[in-house]
Every structure is written in C-alpha cells, then in structure tokens.
Design an enzyme around this catalytic site. Structure first.
Site, mmCIF file in Angstrom:
data_model
loop_
_atom_site.group_PDB
_atom_site.id
_atom_site.type_symbol
_atom_site.label_atom_id
_atom_site.label_comp_id
_atom_site.label_asym_id
_atom_site.label_seq_id
_atom_site.Cartn_x
_atom_site.Cartn_y
_atom_site.Cartn_z
ATOM 1 C CG ASN A 13 71.630 65.988 92.189
ATOM 2 O OD1 ASN A 13 72.358 66.471 91.311
ATOM 3 N ND2 ASN A 13 72.115 65.379 93.251
ATOM 4 C CE LYS A 20 71.325 60.392 93.131
ATOM 5 N NZ LYS A 20 72.163 60.654 94.276
ATOM 6 N NE ARG A 88 74.699 68.654 94.337
ATOM 7 C CZ ARG A 88 75.604 67.744 94.050
ATOM 8 N NH1 ARG A 88 75.286 66.686 93.323
ATOM 9 N NH2 ARG A 88 76.826 67.873 94.477
ATOM 10 C CG HIS A 177 79.976 67.469 99.620
ATOM 11 N ND1 HIS A 177 81.205 66.850 99.812
ATOM 12 C CD2 HIS A 177 79.343 66.756 98.663
ATOM 13 C CE1 HIS A 177 81.304 65.822 99.003
ATOM 14 N NE2 HIS A 177 80.195 65.732 98.298
ATOM 15 N N GLY A 207 80.755 60.379 101.003
ATOM 16 C CA GLY A 207 79.935 59.624 100.051
ATOM 17 C C GLY A 207 80.856 59.146 98.951
ATOM 18 N N GLY A 209 81.874 61.302 96.664
ATOM 19 C CA GLY A 209 82.764 62.441 96.904
ATOM 20 C C GLY A 209 82.847 62.643 98.412
ATOM 21 N NE ARG A 238 85.330 63.675 92.342
ATOM 22 C CZ ARG A 238 84.300 64.195 92.995
ATOM 23 N NH1 ARG A 238 84.478 64.961 94.054
ATOM 24 N NH2 ARG A 238 83.085 63.966 92.587
ATOM 25 C CG ASP A 280 80.473 50.303 96.925
ATOM 26 O OD1 ASP A 280 79.535 50.999 96.516
ATOM 27 O OD2 ASP A 280 80.411 49.606 97.953
ATOM 28 C CG MET A 281 83.958 52.356 102.769
ATOM 29 S SD MET A 281 85.767 52.129 102.727
ATOM 30 C CE MET A 281 86.345 53.816 102.873
ATOM 31 N N GLY A 328 77.022 58.358 102.760
ATOM 32 C CA GLY A 328 76.899 56.890 102.759
ATOM 33 C C GLY A 328 77.942 56.176 103.609
ATOM 34 C CD GLU A 331 73.973 59.296 106.294
ATOM 35 O OE1 GLU A 331 73.086 58.489 105.993
ATOM 36 O OE2 GLU A 331 74.075 60.427 105.764
ATOM 37 C CG ASN A 332 75.255 53.353 105.950
ATOM 38 O OD1 ASN A 332 74.299 53.081 106.677
ATOM 39 N ND2 ASN A 332 75.160 54.130 104.895
ATOM 40 C CD GLU A 382 73.771 66.390 99.495
ATOM 41 O OE1 GLU A 382 73.896 65.150 99.482
ATOM 42 O OE2 GLU A 382 74.436 67.154 98.787
#
Ligand code: ADP
Length: 396
Positions: A13, A20, A88, A177, A207, A209, A238, A280-281, A328, A331-332, A382
């Site tokens: 990716n 990555k 990707r 996505h 995530g 995005g 965004r 960052d959430m 992210g 899921e969390n 992914e």
C-alpha cells in the site's frame, strides 16, 4: 509455526512518502510479517517490521522507494514462497470493476485515472513500478478501492449536474474503501450465519478516512464518498459534505485561491478543524472526558453526521439486516458507536452497553440487544482481502 510450502502474497500500500507492506500466508490467511518503509528520499528514511510478534527497524538514509522495497526482500522469512505482489490502488474509475494483473496497458489506464485521484494514483503507480523492478519475476496485481462500488446503480452514482460532465469528464460518485467494505460484508454475513446474497446491511468504515456503504445481496448499492474521498462523512482532517457554495463564499471572504480552499477542506477540516486540537479520535475522546468543549462538539458532529448518512443509505436497501462498525474508530470507540446509535432510535435500535464497552468481542461482534436490528463491530482486514483477490486473479 512453520509455513513451509505455503504460498504467500506481498501486499503493498504505497503512500506519498511511505509504503506499508504485509506478507500474507494464503493458507493460514494471516500475516507472517508486516512493516513500513517511511520517509523515503530523506535522511531519516526507515524500514520497520514486525515478525513473530517482535518489532525490528533499520535506518535507510536517503533510500528511494525502489531501494526501500529492495530492503524488504532481505527481511522476508527464508521459507516463504512468494507467488505475487498485490497492490492497493485507490482509483480505477469505470475502467476497473475488478482486480487485474498489471501490464503496460493497465498502467496506461491507471495514468489516465490519475486525473480523478491526483493525490493517490500517481503514488500507487510509483509503488507498482518500484515493485516491478524489485520483483521482476513476480506477477503484480492491482486491487482497486473503487471496484467494489461499480455495482452502484445510475440513479445513485449520478450527480444532478450537467450530464455532459459525466459523459466527457467522468464526473460521478465512485466511492472508496471498497476492499474494506467487501471484506467486512462477507465477514458480517458469515458471522450472522446468513448467505451474503440474502443479506442487506450498512457498513461504516471509520478510520482516518471515513465512509459508509449500503450493501444489498453482497453488492455495493450506494456509498457516501463520491468522485473523490472528500465527500460524505466527517473524517480526521476532511470536511465531508459541505454546501458547494461554501467554496466561493470562503474564497471571497478570506481572499483564498480554490487550491487553498481545497487544502483546507482536505487537510484542516473534519475532527481537526472542529476541535482545533487533533484529527485523532482517541485523543479527542480523552479530551472530551476531561470536559474539553471543542473535543466534545467534534465528536457530536461526527456521530450525528454518521447517523444521518446511515439513515439516508437505508433508501438504497430493501431491508436492513445489520449495521456494522469497522476501521480504527469503528472497532475501538464505544463512545462514537453509542452516540451514533442514539440518533437511530427511530429504527428501534437499543445498544447493550456492556457488549459495546468491550467492542462486541463475541463471535458475532454484536453490540445491540436481542430483538432489534443487529449492530456489530467487525474488524476489517484490507491486506487479507487484497491477498485473496490477488490469488483469485492468478488462478483465473
Ligand atoms: P487508517 O484510516 O489510517 O487506516 P485507522 O483505521 O487505524 O486509520 O483509524 C485511525 C483512527 O482510529 C484514529 O482516529 C484513532 O484515534 C482511532 N482509534 C484507534 N483506537 C481508538 C480508540 N481506542 N478509541 C477511539 N479512537 C481510536
């Protein structure tokens, strides 16, 4: 654990300054090694990788993308049988409704698609060219973020703008996505013990995005991202949906060029813009717990807009069998899920707070009470989906 004789796919990716990678064992459907080549073309270029649970790193000062990837070969376990490289690729426009083996003709088409994804496709193409140099004997396969959404019907992908814009310039909703939505859709049907072809659901991939997708009978029928990944939900930096008239208004108010406005909407908006603190959430959830009013409102806008999009996507479905959270944040963050689902009471959804608190860590991932539309947490994967696709394409 030995993987002797197991075929593996190297999944790549490629971002603007980092790559990555993950080596996926196709038999175990698990990564043997994951890693990152970051800050290429700079003195601090670095290769980091995780093998058998242990983290390693190696500085690669001034390494190019190709040199960085070449270093990856040296860290692959010796017993690996590498059968292909899966890439990707962000934008495949209408040309690619599925994955492809990359050849010169495909690369030319990808260059053409770059006009639609100028931030992403050129770096993906650079990653492919580097991998071709480093692994010249291996097939390279492109797996597109947009491909899964090519089943979206015309009435959902057309914007109400002059039709010639679509015909001549490809102006339409593409959605992104797709690899994640497809993986999670299959996994959700499996967990609910249902056939994919008989299951309708909405997936929220949250995530950095974020996008939501309506899936009917295993196919994408609508999604929140559009011609670019800027449309739809509130994201890390965004804005998601805004009134199109905002561009002209703010450019006159601040004396900004269109480019400057676009940079602000892509990189300075979303959670970061609203909170003035972070994209960052996790940071924002902690700040909200400490009563930071800006963090609180950023989370509220994020959750409300997500709920509103989920409701609007139900228009694309014949029934609703599940709402699924992934990525992210999905899921969390029990807080984001709870706040979102509170806005969906009209659907009769009741959250089970103890299941939600542990991210639905059961075999189904369910976080709602029995008797209402199941809401689930389903981790995305992914890399595995790209490896599966790569293997399928090679066999076909
Ligand atoms: P990417 O889109 O880059 O793959 P991820 O899917 O890893 O990103 O998601 C990153 C987001 O997930 C960040 O906003 C991060 O704060 C958030 N996140 C991760 N863990 C938590 C958590 N425990 N609580 C809230 N947010 C979290």
């Amino acid at each position: 654990m030995t993987t002797e004789g197991h075929d593996c796919v190297l999944v790549i990716n490629c971002g603007s300054s980092s790559v990555k990678f993950a080596l996926i064992d196709l038999t175990r459907e698990a990564p043997r090694i994951t890693g990152l080549v970051e800050c290429v073309n700079s003195p601090v270029a670095l290769l980091t990788w995780k093998l058998d649970g242990k983290k390693h790193s190696k500085p690669l000062p001034d390494a190019t993308l190709t040199e960085g990837l070449a270093e990856v070969i040296a860290v692959l376990p010796a017993d690996v049988e590498l059968i292909a490289v899966g890439h990707r690729v962000v934008h495949g426009a209408e040309e690619f409704s599925g994955s492809v083996i990359i050849n010169d003709r495909v690369l030319e088409s990808l260059e053409r698609c770059s006009a639609l994804a100028p931030l992403h496709n050129p770096v993906n193409i650079a990653g492919i060219r580097a991998a071709q140099k480093v692994f010249p004997e291996l097939p390279q396969v492109g797996v597109f973020d947009t491909a899964f959404h090519q089943t979206i019907p015309e009435h959902a992908y057309l914007y109400a703008v002059p039709y010639a814009w679509y015909q001549e310039h490809g102006v339409r909703r593409y959605g992104f996505h797709g690899t994640s939505h497809r993986y999670v859709a299959n996994e959700t049907a499996r967990r609910l013990n249902r056939k994919s072809e008989e299951t309708s659901m909405i997936i929220a991939h949250l995530g950095n995005g974020c996008s939501a997708c309506a899936i009917e009978a295993g196919k994408s029928v609508d999604t929140t991202m559009g011609i670019s990944p800027l449309e739809g939900l509130v994201m890390g930096t965004r804005s998601g949906d805004v009134d199109p008239a905002l561009h002209e208004f703010i450019s006159k108010a601040l004396g900004w060029s269109l480019d400057r406005v676009m940079t602000a909407l892509n990189k300075e908006s979303g959670l970061l813009g609203l909170s003035g603190k972070s994209n960052d959430m996790r940071t924002l959830v902690e700040a909200a717990a400490a009563d930071d009013p800006h963090a609180k409102i950023a989370i509220e806008v994020f959750a409300y807009r997500l709920a509103k999009s989920i409701m609007s996507l139900t228009a694309a479905l014949s029934k609703l069998d599940a709402i699924v959270f992934t990525g992210g944040i999905g899921e969390n963050s029990c807080k984001v899920r709870a706040r979102t689902l509170e806005h969906l009471q009209v659907l009769g959804i009741e959250v089970d707070s103890s299941l939600n608190a542990v991210n639905g860590e059961s075999n189904t991932g369910r976080i709602t009470k029995e008797g209402c539309v199941p809401c689930l947490v389903v981790p995305t994967n992914e890399e595995l989906m790209i490896a599966r696709e790569t293997s399928t394409i090679l066999k076909s």
